[in-house]
Write a protein that holds these residues in place. Structure first.
Motif, PDB file in Angstrom:
ATOM      1  N   TYR A   5      13.540  56.710  41.102  1.00  0.00           N
ATOM      2  CA  TYR A   5      12.651  56.172  40.091  1.00  0.00           C
ATOM      3  C   TYR A   5      12.468  54.685  40.360  1.00  0.00           C
ATOM      4  N   LEU A   6      11.234  54.217  40.307  1.00  0.00           N
ATOM      5  CA  LEU A   6      10.898  52.812  40.524  1.00  0.00           C
ATOM      6  C   LEU A   6      10.675  52.180  39.162  1.00  0.00           C
ATOM      7  N   LEU A   7      11.621  51.325  38.745  1.00  0.00           N
ATOM      8  CA  LEU A   7      11.584  50.824  37.369  1.00  0.00           C
ATOM      9  C   LEU A   7      11.931  49.345  37.251  1.00  0.00           C
ATOM     10  N   TYR A   8      11.425  48.758  36.182  1.00  0.00           N
ATOM     11  CA  TYR A   8      11.862  47.452  35.729  1.00  0.00           C
ATOM     12  C   TYR A   8      12.955  47.734  34.705  1.00  0.00           C
ATOM     13  N   VAL A   9      14.017  46.935  34.703  1.00  0.00           N
ATOM     14  CA  VAL A   9      15.193  47.228  33.876  1.00  0.00           C
ATOM     15  C   VAL A   9      15.629  45.996  33.079  1.00  0.00           C
ATOM     16  N   TRP A  10      15.924  46.221  31.794  1.00  0.00           N
ATOM     17  CA  TRP A  10      16.516  45.208  30.930  1.00  0.00           C
ATOM     18  C   TRP A  10      17.878  45.725  30.497  1.00  0.00           C
ATOM     19  N   ASN A  11      18.877  44.860  30.467  1.00  0.00           N
ATOM     20  CA  ASN A  11      20.219  45.294  30.089  1.00  0.00           C
ATOM     21  C   ASN A  11      20.411  45.244  28.578  1.00  0.00           C
ATOM     22  N   VAL A  67      17.784  54.921  40.457  1.00  0.00           N
ATOM     23  CA  VAL A  67      16.727  53.995  40.062  1.00  0.00           C
ATOM     24  C   VAL A  67      16.708  52.852  41.051  1.00  0.00           C
ATOM     25  N   ARG A  68      15.541  52.589  41.619  1.00  0.00           N
ATOM     26  CA  ARG A  68      15.320  51.447  42.514  1.00  0.00           C
ATOM     27  C   ARG A  68      14.640  50.377  41.687  1.00  0.00           C
ATOM     28  N   LEU A  69      15.266  49.206  41.579  1.00  0.00           N
ATOM     29  CA  LEU A  69      14.702  48.114  40.803  1.00  0.00           C
ATOM     30  C   LEU A  69      13.441  47.598  41.492  1.00  0.00           C
ATOM     31  N   LEU A  70      12.355  47.598  40.758  1.00  0.00           N
ATOM     32  CA  LEU A  70      11.061  47.217  41.316  1.00  0.00           C
ATOM     33  C   LEU A  70      10.930  45.723  41.579  1.00  0.00           C
ATOM     34  N   GLU A  71      10.144  45.422  42.604  1.00  0.00           N
ATOM     35  CA  GLU A  71       9.730  44.077  42.986  1.00  0.00           C
ATOM     36  C   GLU A  71      10.859  43.170  43.442  1.00  0.00           C
ATOM     37  N   ILE A  72      12.015  43.761  43.805  1.00  0.00           N
ATOM     38  CA  ILE A  72      13.101  42.954  44.354  1.00  0.00           C
ATOM     39  C   ILE A  72      13.669  43.637  45.587  1.00  0.00           C
ATOM     40  N   ASP A  73      14.382  42.851  46.385  1.00  0.00           N
ATOM     41  CA  ASP A  73      15.092  43.387  47.532  1.00  0.00           C
ATOM     42  C   ASP A  73      16.398  42.618  47.675  1.00  0.00           C
ATOM     43  N   THR A  74      17.491  43.350  47.798  1.00  0.00           N
ATOM     44  CA  THR A  74      18.781  42.714  48.033  1.00  0.00           C
ATOM     45  C   THR A  74      19.233  43.052  49.444  1.00  0.00           C
ATOM     46  N   PRO A  75      20.119  42.237  49.998  1.00  0.00           N
ATOM     47  CA  PRO A  75      20.611  42.515  51.350  1.00  0.00           C
ATOM     48  C   PRO A  75      21.266  43.893  51.442  1.00  0.00           C
ATOM     49  N   ASN A  99      15.754  42.642  36.975  1.00  0.00           N
ATOM     50  CA  ASN A  99      15.020  42.441  38.226  1.00  0.00           C
ATOM     51  C   ASN A  99      14.771  40.951  38.454  1.00  0.00           C
ATOM     52  N   GLU A 100      14.228  40.285  37.446  1.00  0.00           N
ATOM     53  CA  GLU A 100      13.911  38.862  37.554  1.00  0.00           C
ATOM     54  C   GLU A 100      15.181  38.015  37.656  1.00  0.00           C
ATOM     55  N   SER A 101      16.201  38.365  36.905  1.00  0.00           N
ATOM     56  CA  SER A 101      17.448  37.603  36.917  1.00  0.00           C
ATOM     57  C   SER A 101      18.084  37.587  38.303  1.00  0.00           C
ATOM     58  N   LEU A 102      18.063  38.712  38.999  1.00  0.00           N
ATOM     59  CA  LEU A 102      18.638  38.787  40.340  1.00  0.00           C
ATOM     60  C   LEU A 102      17.885  37.901  41.331  1.00  0.00           C
ATOM     61  N   VAL A 103      16.574  37.826  41.198  1.00  0.00           N
ATOM     62  CA  VAL A 103      15.782  36.956  42.079  1.00  0.00           C
ATOM     63  C   VAL A 103      16.040  35.489  41.733  1.00  0.00           C
ATOM     64  N   ARG A 104      16.014  35.154  40.439  1.00  0.00           N
ATOM     65  CA  ARG A 104      16.196  33.767  40.001  1.00  0.00           C
ATOM     66  C   ARG A 104      17.560  33.208  40.401  1.00  0.00           C
ATOM     67  N   SER A 105      18.598  34.045  40.403  1.00  0.00           N
ATOM     68  CA  SER A 105      19.946  33.583  40.749  1.00  0.00           C
ATOM     69  C   SER A 105      20.200  33.576  42.259  1.00  0.00           C
TER      70      SER A 105
END
Length: 177
Positions: A119-125, A72-80, A132-138
């Motif tokens: 799979y391109l997905l938005y994920v909640w734990n 699963v590739r988390l959508l709308e984010i990119d990490t190094p 997805n949003e938490s990783l960008v915000r932090s």
């Protein structure tokens, strides 16, 4: 098509945090109303964290076929990328948010898979955190548009703006892309 701002980026020094190995069950993710089977909740199960924006899961039959092992590739984010500034920290943070054995709630957008068959997905734990949003915000990820998948683009833009202003994570540890 998406182009990463991390490609070709040089490592900028020693990486401070080491990758955290997270093992064990930490609970089950909430399921949609009326879809909880007797004896437990449903949702894909995290098998491993590959890097900051890619995980491997076992499907539950909703979006990913039941029992299928899928990336699963988390959508709308990119990490190094591995070896780039802050890559280990991003992977470690994803492992904290998505421990091995935990269940997820997922949501798809327009395109279900990328050219690598992920799979391109938005994920909640399991705590109902929008990962997805938490990783960008932090500051562990930047926003990254995968057109036409843009359902949460305003959310990601606000999260990145907040992280930049605060100098969170990679915004203070690494030169800007």
């Amino acid at each position: 098509m998406y182009h990463s701002p991390w490609l070709g980026r040089k490592r900028t020094g020693a990486v401070v945090a080491s990758l955290v190995a997270v093992v064990g069950l930490t609970g089950l993710a909430p399921a949609d109303a009326g879809e909880t089977p007797p004896g437990g909740r449903r949702g894909p199960v995290v098998l491993r964290v590959i890097d900051g924006d890619t995980i491997e899961v076992r499907g539950d039959g909703r979006v990913i076929p039941d029992g299928a092992v899928a990336r699963v590739r988390l959508l709308e984010i990119d990490t190094p990328e591995r070896g780039d500034c802050f890559s280990r920290e991003a992977t470690a943070r994803t492992a904290e948010l998505l421990p091995v054995g935990s269940r997820l709630r997922t949501e798809r957008d327009v395109e279900l898979k990328d050219r690598f068959d992920r799979y391109l997905l938005y994920v909640w734990n399991d705590k109902d955190v929008f990962v997805n949003e938490s990783l960008v915000r932090s500051g562990h990820a930047t926003k990254g548009l995968f057109e036409p998948n843009d359902k949460y683009w305003p959310t990601m833009t606000r999260a990145e703006d907040a992280a930049r202003r605060a100098g969170a994570g990679l915004w203070s540890a690494c030169p800007t892309p």
